[in-house]
Scaffold this motif. Structure first.
Motif, PDB file in Angstrom:
ATOM      1  N   UNK A  59      -5.582   6.646  37.810  1.00 36.49           N
ATOM      2  CA  UNK A  59      -5.144   8.010  38.130  1.00 36.49           C
ATOM      3  C   UNK A  59      -3.692   8.225  37.741  1.00 36.49           C
ATOM      4  N   UNK A  60      -3.427   9.336  37.070  1.00 37.24           N
ATOM      5  CA  UNK A  60      -2.051   9.671  36.717  1.00 37.24           C
ATOM      6  C   UNK A  60      -1.287  10.308  37.857  1.00 37.24           C
ATOM      7  N   UNK A  61      -1.974  10.974  38.756  1.00 34.49           N
ATOM      8  CA  UNK A  61      -1.288  11.741  39.793  1.00 34.49           C
ATOM      9  C   UNK A  61      -0.597  10.856  40.817  1.00 34.49           C
ATOM     10  N   UNK A  62      -0.971   9.579  40.895  1.00 24.52           N
ATOM     11  CA  UNK A  62      -0.341   8.684  41.873  1.00 24.52           C
ATOM     12  C   UNK A  62       1.131   8.443  41.568  1.00 24.52           C
ATOM     13  N   UNK A  63       1.594   8.808  40.382  1.00 24.58           N
ATOM     14  CA  UNK A  63       2.953   8.449  39.969  1.00 24.58           C
ATOM     15  C   UNK A  63       3.904   9.645  39.959  1.00 24.58           C
ATOM     16  N   UNK A  70       7.047  10.448  32.697  1.00 24.63           N
ATOM     17  CA  UNK A  70       6.436  10.841  31.424  1.00 24.63           C
ATOM     18  C   UNK A  70       6.225   9.625  30.532  1.00 24.63           C
ATOM     19  N   UNK A  71       7.209   8.717  30.499  1.00 24.01           N
ATOM     20  CA  UNK A  71       7.049   7.499  29.706  1.00 24.01           C
ATOM     21  C   UNK A  71       5.876   6.679  30.215  1.00 24.01           C
ATOM     22  N   UNK A  72       5.742   6.589  31.538  1.00 23.14           N
ATOM     23  CA  UNK A  72       4.667   5.790  32.125  1.00 23.14           C
ATOM     24  C   UNK A  72       3.311   6.407  31.853  1.00 23.14           C
ATOM     25  N   UNK A  73       3.188   7.713  32.098  1.00 28.06           N
ATOM     26  CA  UNK A  73       1.909   8.378  31.869  1.00 28.06           C
ATOM     27  C   UNK A  73       1.571   8.389  30.393  1.00 28.06           C
ATOM     28  N   UNK A  74       2.575   8.671  29.564  1.00 26.77           N
ATOM     29  CA  UNK A  74       2.333   8.649  28.117  1.00 26.77           C
ATOM     30  C   UNK A  74       1.833   7.305  27.650  1.00 26.77           C
ATOM     31  N   UNK A  75       2.436   6.227  28.168  1.00 22.26           N
ATOM     32  CA  UNK A  75       2.007   4.878  27.811  1.00 22.26           C
ATOM     33  C   UNK A  75       0.588   4.599  28.292  1.00 22.26           C
ATOM     34  N   UNK A  76       0.274   5.055  29.506  1.00 24.25           N
ATOM     35  CA  UNK A  76      -1.070   4.834  30.052  1.00 24.25           C
ATOM     36  C   UNK A  76      -2.133   5.575  29.247  1.00 24.25           C
ATOM     37  N   UNK A  77      -1.822   6.789  28.820  1.00 22.90           N
ATOM     38  CA  UNK A  77      -2.780   7.547  28.012  1.00 22.90           C
ATOM     39  C   UNK A  77      -2.971   6.886  26.659  1.00 22.90           C
ATOM     40  N   UNK A  93       1.239  20.145  34.241  1.00 20.99           N
ATOM     41  CA  UNK A  93       1.248  18.718  33.909  1.00 20.99           C
ATOM     42  C   UNK A  93      -0.086  18.287  33.301  1.00 20.99           C
ATOM     43  N   UNK A  94      -1.197  18.829  33.838  1.00 18.57           N
ATOM     44  CA  UNK A  94      -2.523  18.427  33.346  1.00 18.57           C
ATOM     45  C   UNK A  94      -2.716  18.850  31.898  1.00 18.57           C
ATOM     46  N   UNK A  95      -2.299  20.057  31.556  1.00 21.18           N
ATOM     47  CA  UNK A  95      -2.496  20.530  30.185  1.00 21.18           C
ATOM     48  C   UNK A  95      -1.538  19.849  29.213  1.00 21.18           C
ATOM     49  N   UNK A  96      -0.339  19.500  29.690  1.00 21.61           N
ATOM     50  CA  UNK A  96       0.595  18.744  28.848  1.00 21.61           C
ATOM     51  C   UNK A  96       0.016  17.377  28.518  1.00 21.61           C
ATOM     52  N   UNK A  97      -0.545  16.700  29.527  1.00 24.31           N
ATOM     53  CA  UNK A  97      -1.127  15.369  29.310  1.00 24.31           C
ATOM     54  C   UNK A  97      -2.387  15.449  28.448  1.00 24.31           C
ATOM     55  N   UNK A  98      -3.180  16.516  28.652  1.00 21.85           N
ATOM     56  CA  UNK A  98      -4.372  16.705  27.820  1.00 21.85           C
ATOM     57  C   UNK A  98      -3.982  16.932  26.372  1.00 21.85           C
ATOM     58  N   UNK A  99      -2.931  17.712  26.138  1.00 19.48           N
ATOM     59  CA  UNK A  99      -2.454  17.934  24.775  1.00 19.48           C
ATOM     60  C   UNK A  99      -2.000  16.634  24.127  1.00 19.48           C
ATOM     61  N   UNK A 100      -1.347  15.768  24.914  1.00 23.50           N
ATOM     62  CA  UNK A 100      -0.937  14.469  24.380  1.00 23.50           C
ATOM     63  C   UNK A 100      -2.154  13.647  23.966  1.00 23.50           C
ATOM     64  N   UNK A 101      -3.188  13.663  24.816  1.00 20.59           N
ATOM     65  CA  UNK A 101      -4.402  12.895  24.502  1.00 20.59           C
ATOM     66  C   UNK A 101      -5.038  13.382  23.196  1.00 20.59           C
ATOM     67  N   UNK A 102      -5.114  14.695  23.018  1.00 23.98           N
ATOM     68  CA  UNK A 102      -5.651  15.226  21.758  1.00 23.98           C
ATOM     69  C   UNK A 102      -4.751  14.850  20.587  1.00 23.98           C
ATOM     70  N   UNK A 103      -3.442  14.892  20.804  1.00 25.06           N
ATOM     71  CA  UNK A 103      -2.505  14.531  19.738  1.00 25.06           C
ATOM     72  C   UNK A 103      -2.614  13.081  19.320  1.00 25.06           C
ATOM     73  N   UNK A 104      -3.061  12.220  20.236  1.00 24.49           N
ATOM     74  CA  UNK A 104      -3.249  10.800  19.926  1.00 24.49           C
ATOM     75  C   UNK A 104      -4.649  10.510  19.381  1.00 24.49           C
TER      76      UNK A 104
END
Length: 392
Positions: A59-63, A70-77, A93-104
């Motif tokens: 889970x990302x929300x625990x942090x 951001x570095x931690x979540x980005x690394x985990x994704x 935050x959810x849409x930012x992280x989702x965008x990162x996942x698509x970008x990767x």
């Protein structure tokens, strides 16, 4: 990690935060998200394990209170095998992280919770709908149908590879003199062109295949355009055209943990099982070809072609390749990295014609020659032992 041990992969869950100490609405959101994770997503681990994939829900929300989040979540994704994104409340935050996942180039699995509305940009993307009642069910230990559906998607992503180019990104093609490079082999070279290349070989045909099995599922065509299995093409090249055909695969003792992670295998034993199947399949083909050659010799004919399987015991194969006397198709494999590059090079055999040409064909041909020379004696002994075992 000990040899044969399973490496547990992660499935990173992107969710809105919710707040169990906030307003009544925020408390309700936190309660439903907690229920989703415990009652729907945690059982996914069990279903995946039963399918042979050890996965851990993260889970990302625990942090949210950690420094450097951001570095931690980005690394985990980035390191996750799969990503689940929960669409529930409006949460930047959810849409930012989702965008990162698509970008990767991940393939995020979308969950729409409690009938939430998807943003317009996500409306056409397939999702799994989970109701509030399903998230808050009492018997949370057993997998629900939704848990099984999500697990099937995770297993499917694991099988086809954790990174997949989004459809809207164009294929990249670059030319260097007479050499062309592509970002994806599967789109750069059509099956008909690959078939033509092999069918036109007159002297030698070399297939460098890290596992050696996937090519056996490909739908090739013979020189007349009729559907053909790779075994049929090779048999025709050896017996009909007198071509020397060599297949080079990895040896089961030369596989790194990083390679296993890149290929999506839970353990080294799984990978070795696939290499063993490959070994049997290619040796069976060779046995059949040599039997046909012996029959032809009894009738006064002496076919000049040959077929052999080389297992690279000296080193892990650094690329996939198809090589004839005219052309090279090469897909690089950065085996020490977590990703397969899928960078394809199409190079002719002729010498450089201008200052912008690169002698790729010559360099790779020399490397393949070294691989074959260094492993041919042991590979021949392995084939003879296999024949002896068959006879016994």
């Amino acid at each position: 990690m000990a040899p044969g041990a399973s490496r547990k992969k992660t499935c990173f869950v992107i969710t809105p935060y919710g707040d169990p100490e906030g307003t009544d609405e925020q408390k309700e959101h936190a309660k439903v998200i907690d229920g989703l994770i415990e009652n729907v997503l945690r059982p996914v681990e069990r279903v995946c394990l039963e399918a042979g994939l050890a996965i851990q829900i993260v889970e990302g929300r625990d942090r949210k209170q950690e420094k450097g989040i951001w570095n931690k979540i980005g690394s985990d994704i980035e390191s996750a095998e799969t990503v689940i994104a929960v669409i529930y409340t409006s949460s930047p935050n959810a849409y930012l992280e989702l965008g990162l996942a698509y970008g990767l180039w991940m393939s995020p699995i979308l969950i729409v919770l409690d009938g939430a509305e998807k943003p317009s940009d996500l409306k056409d993307i397939e999702h799994v709908a989970v109701s509030r009642a399903e998230a808050l069910r009492e018997d949370g230990a057993d997998p629900t149908p939704k848990s099984k559906e999500i697990a099937e998607r995770i297993v499917g992503i694991n099988r086809r590879g954790r990174r997949s180019k989004p459809d809207f990104l164009p294929e990249t093609t670059t030319s260097y003199g007479s050499i062309r490079t592509y970002d994806r082999f599967s789109k750069a070279i059509e099956m008909s062109d690959w078939s033509y290349m092999m069918n036109e070989a007159e002297k030698h045909l070399v297939l460098v295949l890290p596992k050696g099995m996937k090519i056996r599922t490909r739908k090739f065509s013979d020189r007349h355009g009729a559907p053909a299995h790779i075994d049929e093409i090779i048999t025709e090249k050896v017996l009909g055209d007198g071509v020397d055909v060599t297949v080079v695969t990895n040896h089961p003792d030369r596989i790194s943990d990083q390679y296993l992670k890149m290929e999506g295998y839970a353990s080294i034993d799984d990978f070795r099982d696939e290499l063993a199947r490959s070994f049997r399949a290619w040796n069976t083909l060779r046995e059949g070809i040599e039997e046909q050659q012996r029959l032809a010799e009894r009738r006064g004919f002496k076919p000049s072609g040959s077929f052999r399987l080389i297992r690279s015991e000296q080193r892990q194969l650094p690329f996939r390749a198809t090589l004839t006397e005219r052309r090279l198709l090469l897909t690089m494999r950065f085996s020490q990295e977590p990703l397969d590059s899928h960078h394809c090079i199409d190079a002719p055999a002729r010498s450089a014609e201008d200052d912008y040409d690169i002698p790729v064909y010559q360099l790779v041909s020399q490397e393949i020659d070294r691989l074959v020379r260094n492993n041919v004696e042991q590979s021949e002994r392995d084939f003879e032992e296999w024949l002896t075992g068959r006879a016994a």
